[in-house]
Scaffold this motif. Sequence first.
Motif, PDB file in Angstrom:
ATOM      1  N   LEU A  42       1.375   3.478  -7.529  1.00  0.00           N
ATOM      2  CA  LEU A  42       1.983   2.250  -7.005  1.00  0.00           C
ATOM      3  C   LEU A  42       0.977   1.108  -7.087  1.00  0.00           C
ATOM      4  O   LEU A  42      -0.229   1.322  -7.066  1.00  0.00           O
ATOM      5  CB  LEU A  42       2.386   2.441  -5.542  1.00  0.00           C
ATOM      6  CG  LEU A  42       3.302   3.606  -5.218  1.00  0.00           C
ATOM      7  CD1 LEU A  42       3.666   3.588  -3.740  1.00  0.00           C
ATOM      8  CD2 LEU A  42       4.562   3.549  -6.057  1.00  0.00           C
ATOM      9  N   SER A  43       1.504  -0.114  -7.172  1.00  0.00           N
ATOM     10  CA  SER A  43       0.610  -1.264  -7.160  1.00  0.00           C
ATOM     11  C   SER A  43      -0.032  -1.377  -5.788  1.00  0.00           C
ATOM     12  O   SER A  43       0.558  -0.972  -4.779  1.00  0.00           O
ATOM     13  CB  SER A  43       1.384  -2.539  -7.484  1.00  0.00           C
ATOM     14  OG  SER A  43       2.284  -2.810  -6.430  1.00  0.00           O
ATOM     15  N   ARG A  75       2.047  -2.960  -3.169  1.00  0.00           N
ATOM     16  CA  ARG A  75       3.090  -2.102  -2.612  1.00  0.00           C
ATOM     17  C   ARG A  75       2.497  -1.057  -1.660  1.00  0.00           C
ATOM     18  O   ARG A  75       3.078  -0.733  -0.626  1.00  0.00           O
ATOM     19  CB  ARG A  75       3.840  -1.423  -3.759  1.00  0.00           C
ATOM     20  CG  ARG A  75       5.148  -0.781  -3.346  1.00  0.00           C
ATOM     21  CD  ARG A  75       5.888  -0.271  -4.574  1.00  0.00           C
ATOM     22  NE  ARG A  75       6.960   0.621  -4.172  1.00  0.00           N
ATOM     23  CZ  ARG A  75       8.207   0.233  -3.966  1.00  0.00           C
ATOM     24  NH1 ARG A  75       8.529  -1.022  -4.140  1.00  0.00           N
ATOM     25  NH2 ARG A  75       9.131   1.098  -3.596  1.00  0.00           N
ATOM     26  N   ARG A 123       4.242  -1.790   1.746  1.00  0.00           N
ATOM     27  CA  ARG A 123       5.332  -0.864   2.013  1.00  0.00           C
ATOM     28  C   ARG A 123       4.862   0.415   2.707  1.00  0.00           C
ATOM     29  O   ARG A 123       5.588   1.005   3.501  1.00  0.00           O
ATOM     30  CB  ARG A 123       6.029  -0.511   0.707  1.00  0.00           C
ATOM     31  CG  ARG A 123       7.521  -0.353   0.864  1.00  0.00           C
ATOM     32  CD  ARG A 123       8.170  -0.063  -0.462  1.00  0.00           C
ATOM     33  NE  ARG A 123       8.841   1.216  -0.450  1.00  0.00           N
ATOM     34  CZ  ARG A 123      10.018   1.430   0.107  1.00  0.00           C
ATOM     35  NH1 ARG A 123      10.646   0.467   0.704  1.00  0.00           N
ATOM     36  NH2 ARG A 123      10.564   2.623   0.080  1.00  0.00           N
ATOM     37  N   HIS A 124       3.653   0.835   2.389  1.00  0.00           N
ATOM     38  CA  HIS A 124       3.173   2.070   3.002  1.00  0.00           C
ATOM     39  C   HIS A 124       2.233   1.797   4.167  1.00  0.00           C
ATOM     40  O   HIS A 124       2.342   2.413   5.217  1.00  0.00           O
ATOM     41  CB  HIS A 124       2.494   2.954   1.946  1.00  0.00           C
ATOM     42  CG  HIS A 124       3.469   3.542   0.967  1.00  0.00           C
ATOM     43  ND1 HIS A 124       3.821   4.861   0.966  1.00  0.00           N
ATOM     44  CD2 HIS A 124       4.190   2.974  -0.025  1.00  0.00           C
ATOM     45  CE1 HIS A 124       4.718   5.082   0.007  1.00  0.00           C
ATOM     46  NE2 HIS A 124       4.953   3.946  -0.608  1.00  0.00           N
TER      47      HIS A 124
END
Lengths: 320, 367
Positions: free
Chosen positions: A227-228, A231, A235-236
């Motif tokens: 993942l970028s 992100r 997001r995490h």
Amino acid sequence: MGRYIIRRLLWVIVLLIVVSAVTFIIFYELPSANPAVLRAGRSPNPALIAAISKSLGLNRPIYVQYWLYMKNIILHFNFGYSYQFSQPVRTMIFQRLPATISLTVGAVVVWLLIGLPIGILSAIRSRSVLDRTAMGGALVAISAPSYWLALVSLYLFANDIGIIKIFDGAGTYTGLTANPARWFGSFILPWLVLAAAFAAFYSRLLRSNLIEVMSEDYIRTARAKGLSERRVILRHGVRAAITPIVTVLGLDIGALLGGAVLIETVFNIPGVGRLAYQGIENADLPVIQGTVLFGAFFIVIANLVVDVVYAFLDPRVRYS
Amino acid sequence: MSPLLEVSDLRVEFSTEDGIVHAVDGISYAAESGRTLCIVGESGSGKSVTSLTTLGLTRGRNTRVSGQIVFEGRDLLTLSNDEMRSIRGDDIAMIFQDPLSSLHPFYKVGTQLVEAIRTHQSVSKSAARGRSVELLTMVGIPDPQRRVDQFPHEFSGGMRQRVMIAMALANEPKLLIADEPTTALDVTVQAQILELLEELQDRLGTAIILITHDLGVVAEFADEIAVMYAGRIVERGTADQIFFSPQHPYTWGLLKSIPRLDTARDEELVPISGRPPSLIQRPSGCHFHPRCPYVREAHKRIDPPLAEVTGDAGHEAACLLPTELRSRIWKGLAGGETPAELRRLVVEDGQTVPVSGSPPLGPEGAS
């Protein structure tokens, strides 16, 4: 979940009864002034004071007064009448709620917009110049008493007494529906001042949470998935780090809806907080009692809402 | 044909407040499609750092990496962060030790699988979801249609590791790095997970690097084994070579400290004494000498290279003891003698050569 909420609501009622009883007792055990004397004019005579006492019901035993007070609330949702203004306390509080809600909601928006991005940046650039500057500033903002900050901001920026006359000063409150532009203008300084300490606190909280979360195994997994970094962080990382902050936010909103006494008083905003302050000044028991109960109500409801929301935010939490 | 992954002279150093940590100190190995390389060693031997570096996950201000990691003809160490990211999770995937903490607690298993798929493949959400269910079926999770919408905490440990494996295999990687995949699991589940990995390897032809501290785990599974100590490979060979004629005293220690079904019941397990060395201030000479029962004075000064064992092709060890003496010691250990008893062999052997001022490799070098 439904049963859990009902059980919690029953506790809310118990808690509010306890809070009202404690307020009653404090008022009588620590008398700042006799309400009857305050209302009797410059040269009161004992007969007048006795008559006023009787008309206010102050001559009855405290438990009778308390009983009548609670009975009126439960049967008629009637919080009594102000000694000072002879108005229904319920009406007085409802009239002042819009100002308090305006102050709270605006300040929440401001402190989230300032605090959260700073917290995230400080965490991912931990120990950088930016982080150290931001956290240093946050420490100052947390340490500064809000009434002091409020006065300083008025002396600096208010358009009546300020050095740089750019914002509306104290006592310029305008209702949102009356004039939205003036409403907004009159709240700029109060919002910023009230939000300062909260923004600082939230950025510190999010920073430390996020730094901790970013060393979790599932962040490593997210990176291993390719993942970028953006992100991975948003997001995490932030998703996990912000969950405890939602809890704090709920409680803070609840507390502020009960009235920001200091800010409302300094900026002369006709909100619930200033009403409480006036009630204390005038030994106006029904007003004190009413504002305290309202404040307590918002806090316990906020508590309940927070716990329910938490179950949706963190799937591991389940109530039974 | 060159191997899928070839690591040569890899060094990884972290600068910390206490000094420079030499986590990986010049190691070389290769992984080939359809085969399994096991890297064995204690915690702190550099085995996890090696694999994280392969994925580009140790990059940072305080890290210095040198050497080469050639994957399909490209040196991964020279790739940009973006190029590295497109390889991670796609051509090279990794599974980790603790399957509960390695899955995000707030997202459904399906969401996490879909994310892994859609990061590297442009497919619709529903197609990715369908593929997620397929993956869960493939790793043997019952009722995958329902399970895909559950959260990690609703799975048992073994099932969670299956989810991790499914996620790692989402984009059919050519290389799978499994870092202690069974350590956090019950013994019975450990075997299931390893069987699953083996079965999937047969089907997909994946190269697997299995990292573990437990030689017992790798016995069935490994094609090749590399034993790491203090950031270096101290012995390397096929599984048979490592299990039946181990050459390094550290490997002996590992083998004798785990119970085996074919050893006598009354045979005692022998722990390796001492603790893993600090990677900041490493021991002089042979890094294993402070813990080695067979140490000689010269070993404290001479750093042994990894060299092929005489008469055993493909088997390498980094030990200063003569090969012939090593075979005698291992024979004794295998026969149930203790290291303390066997030390006498080293002393007797030492009497046949001048100890002080002896050539570095003793009789071997002299002959």
